[in-house]
Design an enzyme around this catalytic site. Sequence first.
Site, short mmCIF file in Angstrom:
data_model
loop_
_atom_site.label_atom_id
_atom_site.label_comp_id
_atom_site.label_asym_id
_atom_site.label_seq_id
_atom_site.Cartn_x
_atom_site.Cartn_y
_atom_site.Cartn_z
NE ARG A 1 -7.11 7.06 6.15
CZ ARG A 1 -6.20 6.20 5.71
NH1 ARG A 1 -6.48 5.40 4.69
NH2 ARG A 1 -4.99 6.15 6.24
CE1 TYR B 1 -18.56 -21.70 -16.04
CE2 TYR B 1 -16.55 -20.79 -15.07
CZ TYR B 1 -17.55 -21.76 -15.09
OH TYR B 1 -17.53 -22.77 -14.18
CG MET C 1 -13.41 -20.52 -7.45
SD MET C 1 -14.58 -21.51 -6.53
CE MET C 1 -16.13 -20.68 -6.88
CE LYS D 1 -1.16 -0.71 6.16
NZ LYS D 1 -1.52 0.70 6.26
C1 LIG Z 1 -0.44 1.36 5.71
C2 LIG Z 1 0.17 2.59 6.24
C3 LIG Z 1 1.44 2.97 5.83
C4 LIG Z 1 2.21 2.26 4.74
O1 LIG Z 1 1.79 2.74 3.48
P1 LIG Z 1 2.50 2.22 2.16
O2 LIG Z 1 1.94 3.06 1.07
O3 LIG Z 1 2.13 0.78 2.01
O4 LIG Z 1 3.96 2.39 2.37
C5 LIG Z 1 2.03 4.04 6.47
N1 LIG Z 1 1.36 4.74 7.43
C6 LIG Z 1 0.12 4.41 7.80
C7 LIG Z 1 -0.56 5.22 8.85
C8 LIG Z 1 -0.53 3.34 7.22
O5 LIG Z 1 -1.76 3.02 7.61
#
Ligand SMILES: *Cc1c(COP(=O)(O)O)cnc(C)c1O
Length: 361
Positions: free
Chosen positions: A131, A258, A306, A35
Amino acid sequence: MSRPTKAIIDLQALRHNFMLAQSLAPQSKTIPMVKANAYGHGAIEVADALADIAPAFGVASIEEAIELRQNGIEQPILLLEGIFSTDEVDLAAQHSFWLMVENRPQVEAILNATLARKVNVWLGIDTGMHRLGFQPDEIQTAYDDLCSSHNVSDEIVVTSHFACADDLDNQATLQQIKTFDLHLPATKNTLLTSLANSAAILGWPQAHRDWQRPGYMLYGNSPFAQPQENADQLKPVMCLESAIISVRAIGAGEPVGYAANWTAERDSTIATVTVGYGDGYPRHAPNGTPVLINGIRCPLVGRVSMDMITVDVTDLDAVAIGDRAVLWGPELPVNEIAEACGTIGYELLTRMPARVPRVYR
Ligand SMILES: *Cc1c(COP(=O)(O)O)cnc(C)c1O
């Protein structure tokens, strides 16, 4: 010629980290989480590099999954938040995307869909993170409804996510595992389960189940604040590097950058490096944050601009335009930079902007 700022991505290190995750839980199958553009590393390239060893991939949305499909990734792809609208169910089934199911509307959308083929479902229990997921006492009904639907494949995976697994002294993880095991739905079908994120793969063997879901560890950095035996074997995948584009001598009492927020206490040599917050280097990096110049740690001085930063290289022997600067990578953990800036390495890697070219090795 081009700007020397780039993120070198070491695909061998990536594969090493995947194999480590796999070897720590040999009975589990390992789904790489790609992701958010593979935590900033390039989702297509990362998935490609793991395609011969990964049984599936995980992403946050159907858009991310479709991008992988359109670029030749053939594995199933787990949508970690499931569908956001009912029309996504059919699209998911057509593309062999697996759906996390976390609430009643998502169940209804699957039950009511007209599908050409069955969809594979992962059912989420809220074991304490609060969550996503069904409450433990709702899980049996959700499971039974999905099981009896012609739209759903037989092997439902029951899953949960940890809130505190990166804290190895925190008993909340054991409590979450206990809640999970107590509320697994009764069934005569095969029930598969999945719990572990990176921290649990590395540090909570009790959480190893049929499927594990490593994200951050694949990119070679530890989810823990303290050294940990398994995490210490990880190899950082990204090296954010740049080069010096200016060197000057300034006198004691002269300010830099800056708002003039740093003033030389001695006669100093200041090197300007062409990387800034527009490249994902955190603007909140304080004076003293380490930068490697020709492999040697030197302190950042002055505000992050930047497109540029300034570094105190007074203690180095010879520094010249073109010399290499490393902002984070195998010799300078991103976690250390993140900590200096009040955040975590996850954020620094994930928000790396497109303007920084990824160079794959
Ligand atoms: C992003 C995610 C993971 C991976 O978590 P990490 O801490 O990066 O290993 C695992 N399970 C779910 C549901 C996630 O959203």
